[in-house]
Motif scaffolding. Sequence first.
Motif, mmCIF file in Angstrom:
data_model
loop_
_atom_site.group_PDB
_atom_site.id
_atom_site.type_symbol
_atom_site.label_atom_id
_atom_site.label_comp_id
_atom_site.label_asym_id
_atom_site.label_seq_id
_atom_site.Cartn_x
_atom_site.Cartn_y
_atom_site.Cartn_z
ATOM 1 N N GLU A 1 0.898 -1.338 -0.106
ATOM 2 C CA GLU A 1 0.034 0.050 -0.038
ATOM 3 C C GLU A 1 0.810 1.445 0.018
ATOM 4 O O GLU A 1 0.603 2.364 -0.573
ATOM 5 N N ALA A 2 2.028 1.233 0.682
ATOM 6 C CA ALA A 2 2.899 2.306 0.748
ATOM 7 C C ALA A 2 3.756 2.538 -0.307
ATOM 8 O O ALA A 2 4.047 3.637 -1.025
ATOM 9 N N PRO B 1 3.695 2.588 -3.754
ATOM 10 C CA PRO B 1 3.278 3.375 -5.080
ATOM 11 C C PRO B 1 3.532 4.764 -4.645
ATOM 12 O O PRO B 1 3.708 5.497 -5.615
ATOM 13 N N GLY B 2 3.715 5.077 -3.468
ATOM 14 C CA GLY B 2 4.054 6.553 -3.002
ATOM 15 C C GLY B 2 5.664 6.933 -3.456
ATOM 16 O O GLY B 2 5.608 8.111 -3.502
ATOM 17 N N PHE B 3 6.124 5.810 -3.637
ATOM 18 C CA PHE B 3 7.807 6.177 -3.796
ATOM 19 C C PHE B 3 8.126 5.793 -5.223
ATOM 20 O O PHE B 3 9.360 6.074 -5.392
ATOM 21 N N ARG C 1 7.126 4.750 -9.586
ATOM 22 C CA ARG C 1 6.192 5.196 -10.848
ATOM 23 C C ARG C 1 5.095 4.147 -11.026
ATOM 24 O O ARG C 1 3.984 4.628 -11.300
ATOM 25 N N LYS D 1 1.875 2.656 -9.888
ATOM 26 C CA LYS D 1 0.802 3.189 -8.839
ATOM 27 C C LYS D 1 0.004 2.343 -8.378
ATOM 28 O O LYS D 1 -0.869 2.246 -7.496
ATOM 29 N N HIS E 1 -1.190 -0.759 -6.290
ATOM 30 C CA HIS E 1 -0.338 -1.314 -5.312
ATOM 31 C C HIS E 1 -0.397 -2.999 -5.376
ATOM 32 O O HIS E 1 0.491 -3.597 -4.807
ATOM 33 N N ASP F 1 14.127 3.234 -6.975
ATOM 34 C CA ASP F 1 13.214 4.198 -6.284
ATOM 35 C C ASP F 1 12.989 3.601 -4.914
ATOM 36 O O ASP F 1 13.115 4.417 -3.725
#
Length: 165
Positions: A30-31, A33-35, A37, A39, A41, A64
Amino acid sequence: MSDDLAPLSPADQLLKLKTKALVAAVGGQEAAPGFARIKRHQAYSEYGSNACPDKFMTLDVARDLEAVTVGTPNWPIITRHLAQCAGGVFVKLPDGPPGSESFHLANADLTTEFADVSGAISRALADGVVKAAEVRQLKLRQHCRDLIEVAMQLDAMFERIEAEG
């Protein structure tokens, strides 16, 4: 799963395991995709799942995510794994130009790590033979990797001095 997909090799299973560890290190699927490309999850779950043999994390996504996990255990997880697959090791090089204090600290670290390796080997050889259980119990491989890392950091310092003339 498609019929044309072969089962995963042990090497690919291990890569999936390392990928799963990287995703966990950033806080889970869940986390992640915030870091990076990607998106979706669910993709991060697929990257670590043996049930999805055709889904592997791309290098830019791994890069990344590893950037977010600096300082966590086994960092950088994928880079370290790929280095081992290539018959090498990952060694973080020192930041910034070396000063005289850097050399004193690196030399002290080198001496300490060598003493750790040498002492652990001596304990393992107490009965004349090094056994697999002793390698694990005394963390002989980790001690060797730590020694290599410190030696390579010192080498990088010398390389910079040579390059600067």
